[in-house]
Write a protein that holds these residues in place. Structure first.
Motif, short mmCIF file in Angstrom:
data_model
loop_
_atom_site.label_atom_id
_atom_site.label_comp_id
_atom_site.label_asym_id
_atom_site.label_seq_id
_atom_site.Cartn_x
_atom_site.Cartn_y
_atom_site.Cartn_z
N THR A 266 -6.36 30.38 -30.59
CA THR A 266 -7.68 29.80 -30.36
C THR A 266 -8.43 30.48 -29.21
OG1 THR A 266 -6.67 28.16 -28.90
CG2 THR A 266 -7.10 27.48 -31.18
N ARG A 267 -7.76 31.43 -28.54
CA ARG A 267 -8.38 32.01 -27.35
C ARG A 267 -9.78 32.55 -27.65
NH1 ARG A 267 -7.63 37.34 -24.81
NH2 ARG A 267 -8.82 37.18 -22.88
N TRP A 268 -9.91 33.35 -28.71
CA TRP A 268 -11.22 33.96 -29.01
C TRP A 268 -12.23 32.93 -29.44
CZ3 TRP A 268 -11.96 38.09 -26.62
CH2 TRP A 268 -10.89 38.95 -26.37
N LEU A 269 -11.74 31.88 -30.10
CA LEU A 269 -12.67 30.82 -30.51
C LEU A 269 -13.26 30.13 -29.28
CD1 LEU A 269 -10.58 29.22 -33.39
CD2 LEU A 269 -12.47 30.85 -33.58
N LEU A 270 -12.42 29.95 -28.29
CA LEU A 270 -12.87 29.27 -27.07
C LEU A 270 -13.86 30.13 -26.29
CD1 LEU A 270 -9.39 27.94 -25.97
CD2 LEU A 270 -11.33 26.48 -26.56
N LEU A 271 -13.66 31.44 -26.35
CA LEU A 271 -14.50 32.34 -25.55
C LEU A 271 -15.81 32.66 -26.24
CD1 LEU A 271 -11.86 34.81 -24.06
CD2 LEU A 271 -12.68 32.62 -23.17
N LYS A 272 -15.81 32.55 -27.57
CA LYS A 272 -17.02 32.87 -28.31
C LYS A 272 -18.13 31.89 -27.97
CE LYS A 272 -15.94 35.02 -32.75
NZ LYS A 272 -15.77 34.78 -34.18
N ASN A 273 -19.38 32.36 -27.97
CA ASN A 273 -20.49 31.42 -27.89
C ASN A 273 -20.59 30.71 -29.24
OD1 ASN A 273 -21.09 32.19 -25.31
ND2 ASN A 273 -22.62 33.71 -25.93
N PRO A 274 -20.89 29.40 -29.24
CA PRO A 274 -20.84 28.63 -30.49
C PRO A 274 -21.68 29.24 -31.60
CG PRO A 274 -21.38 27.22 -28.62
CD PRO A 274 -21.31 28.60 -28.10
N GLU A 275 -22.80 29.87 -31.23
CA GLU A 275 -23.66 30.43 -32.27
C GLU A 275 -23.00 31.63 -32.97
OE1 GLU A 275 -24.43 30.07 -29.10
OE2 GLU A 275 -25.34 31.86 -28.22
N ASN A 276 -21.93 32.15 -32.35
CA ASN A 276 -21.25 33.30 -32.96
C ASN A 276 -20.01 32.91 -33.77
OD1 ASN A 276 -23.14 34.92 -31.71
ND2 ASN A 276 -21.86 35.28 -29.91
N LEU A 277 -19.74 31.63 -33.88
CA LEU A 277 -18.58 31.20 -34.68
C LEU A 277 -18.81 31.59 -36.13
CD1 LEU A 277 -17.91 27.69 -33.10
CD2 LEU A 277 -16.50 29.75 -32.84
#
Ligand code: ZN
Length: 404
Positions: A266-277
Motif C-alpha cells: 500500500t506504500r505507493w497508494l498512500l503516497l499518491k495524490n488521490p487524483e492520481n489513483l
C-alpha cells in the motif's frame, strides 16, 4: 587554390597558397607567410630578422567527408626591441591549439546537434579535443553569471551518482537560469555564492529552500532582508517519508496475516495524490480497505491530504488558520509520528506561510535536476567535474546548450 578560397572557406587570410597533397584520405594544404608581414608577437614591430621556421599542422574544416589539414612553416624572427627570438603571431589559429578558429566554430556548431563522440568521429579528432573546445566556450560564456538583477531564487542540493556526492544549485526563478553550482551540500557549499552576491550588491527579495537548519542559518546570515519560503513540495515529501516509515512499522507490528496482507503493497497508494489513483487497478478500493482496517494509518493519511490544503488557500490569514488547525489535530491524534511532525510544522510556521508573501517554490529546480541526471548518465560528468558544472550553468539555454 586561390587565396580568396583560403579566406572564405578556411578563414585564412594574408598567406600564400603553396600546394595541396592528398594522403591517407586527408587533404593537406601548405601555406606560407609573406616575409614583409613578419612581426614580433610581443611588441608588434616589423623591424625583425628571419630566423628560420617551425612547421606546424592545424586541423581545418573538412571538405565534404574529407578531413583537411593546413601546414604552415611558422616563421621565427629575432626582435631587436625585445632582444629575443620568437614565432610570429598567427591570425587564423591560437598557436597553442592544433586547429584553426573556423574549425573551432564549426565544432561548436555541430556540438549543438551531436554528442562529443559524434563530433569527434565526424571531424576525426580526439574526444578530448572537442571537449576542450566546448569547455573553453562554456567558460567564457557561463563561468561568471551576472547576479546584479537577481530577485527570486531557489536553492537545493542534488545527488550526483553513487557515493553520496552532492552539488548545490541556485536557480534564478525569473529566468530559469542556474546562477551557481557549489561543491557538496550544506552551508559551506554556498560560501562562494554569498561572496559574489555581496560583490554584485544584489538585493535578493525571496528565496525558496527546504526546511534544513543549514539553509535557515545561511539565509539569515546572508539574505537577512529576503522572504525565506520553505518549499511546499519538500514539506509534503518529508511528510511522505514519515508516512512510509509509519506504514512499515504498522506492517511489522501486525500480527494476523490478513492485516499484514492488506497493508502490504500500500506504500505507493498512500503516497499518491488521490487524483492520481488508478481506477483500472482498483487503487482506491485497495487503499480504502487498508485505511478501514487501520485507524491510525487512516488518520495519518487524511492529515496528509489536509496538509496539502495549507497551500491552497485564498490568502495568508486563512492559510494560517488552516495550518494552526492542522497542528492542533495532529497533536490531538495521539500518534507520535504526527505529533512530531506537528512540532516541525509549528517551528517552521513563518517560512511555510511566507509562501503567501512570495508564492515561490523549488519546483523549477526539479526540472533542472532531471536534466542534470540525464547529463550525468553520460560519462563526462565524472571525468571532469569542472566541465560538468559548466554544463549545468548552461543547461537552461537551449540555444547555447551543447549535446553530451
Ligand atoms: Zn618585440
Amino acid at each position: 587554390m586561390s587565396t580568396s578560397l583560403l579566406y572564405h572557406a578556411f578563414g585564412i587570410r594574408g598567406y600564400d597558397y603553396v600546394k595541396t597533397e592528398y594522403t591517407e584520405g586527408r587533404v593537406i594544404f601548405t601555406i606560407r607567410q609573406r616575409p614583409h608581414t613578419y612581426r614580433c608577437s610581443a611588441c608588434g614591430t616589423r623591424q625583425v630578422a628571419p630566423r628560420g621556421h617551425q612547421e606546424r599542422t592545424f586541423h581545418a574544416v573538412p571538405i565534404g567527408g574529407k578531413p583537411v589539414a593546413v601546414v604552415l612553416p611558422i616563421p621565427r624572427v629575432a626582435c631587436p626591441t625585445c632582444g629575443v627570438i620568437r614565432q610570429v603571431p598567427l591570425n587564423f589559429a591560437d598557436s597553442r591549439r592544433s586547429y584553426t578558429r573556423t574549425f573551432e566554430r564549426y565544432a561548436l556548431e555541430l556540438s549543438r546537434l551531436m554528442t562529443i563522440q559524434d563530433v569527434a568521429e565526424h571531424l576525426q579528432v580526439s574526444w578530448d579535443t572537442i571537449k576542450d573546445i566546448q569547455k573553453r566556450y562554456l567558460e567564457e560564456r557561463f563561468r561568471k553569471p551576472r547576479l546584479g538583477k537577481l530577485k527570486q531564487i531557489a536553492i537545493d542540493e542534488i545527488a550526483i551518482g553513487k557515493g553520496h556526492r552532492y552539488l548545490t544549485v541556485v536557480l534564478n526563478l525569473e529566468t530559469g537560469a542556474v546562477v551557481f553550482v557549489g561543491d557538496g551540500k550544506g552551508a559551506d557549499a554556498l560560501d562562494p555564492f554569498w561572496r559574489r552576491l555581496k560583490a554584485a550588491r544584489t538585493k535578493v527579495e525571496a528565496v525558496a529552500t527546504d526546511m534544513s537548519a543549514a539553509y535557515i542559518q545561511a539565509i539569515r546570515d546572508h539574505l537577512g532582508d529576503a522572504v525565506h519560503v520553505f518549499d511546499h513540495f519538500h514539506v509534503i515529501k518529508l511528510f511522505n517519508e514519515k508516512l512510509s516509515d509509519f506504514r512499515r512499522e504498522l506492517h511489522r507490528e501486525a500480527t494476523d496475516k490478513m492485516h499484514k496482507d492488506v497493508l502490504k503493497g500500500t506504500r505507493w497508494l498512500l503516497l499518491k495524490n488521490p487524483e492520481n489513483l488508478d481506477p483500472r487497478r482498483k487503487d482506491r478500493e485497495r487503499l480504502e480497505e487498508a485505511l478501514r482496517m487501520n485507524q491510525p494509518l487512516a488518520t495519518v493519511y487524511y492529515l496528509k491530504e489536509d496538509l496539502r490544503q495549507i497551500w491552497e488557500q485564498p490568502d495568508k490569514e486563512t492559510a494560517a488558520r488552516v495550518l494552526d488547525d492542522w497542528i492542533r489535530r495532529a497533536e490531538a491524534s495521539c500518534i507520535k509520528m504526527l505529533q512530531k511532525f506537528a512540532s516541525t510544522v509549528a517551528l517552521h510556521r513563518r517560512g511555510i506561510l511566507a509562501y503567501y508573501d512570495s508564492p515561490i517554490s523549488t519546483g523549477p529546480l526539479e526540472g533542472t535536476n532531471n536534466k542534470i541526471q540525464t547529463m550525468k548518465r553520460q560519462a563526462y560528468g565524472f571525468r571532469d567535474q569542472d566541465f560538468f558544472k559548466l554544463k549545468i550553468l548552461a543547461i537552461h539555454e537551449a540555444k547555447y546548450a551543447l549535446v553530451g
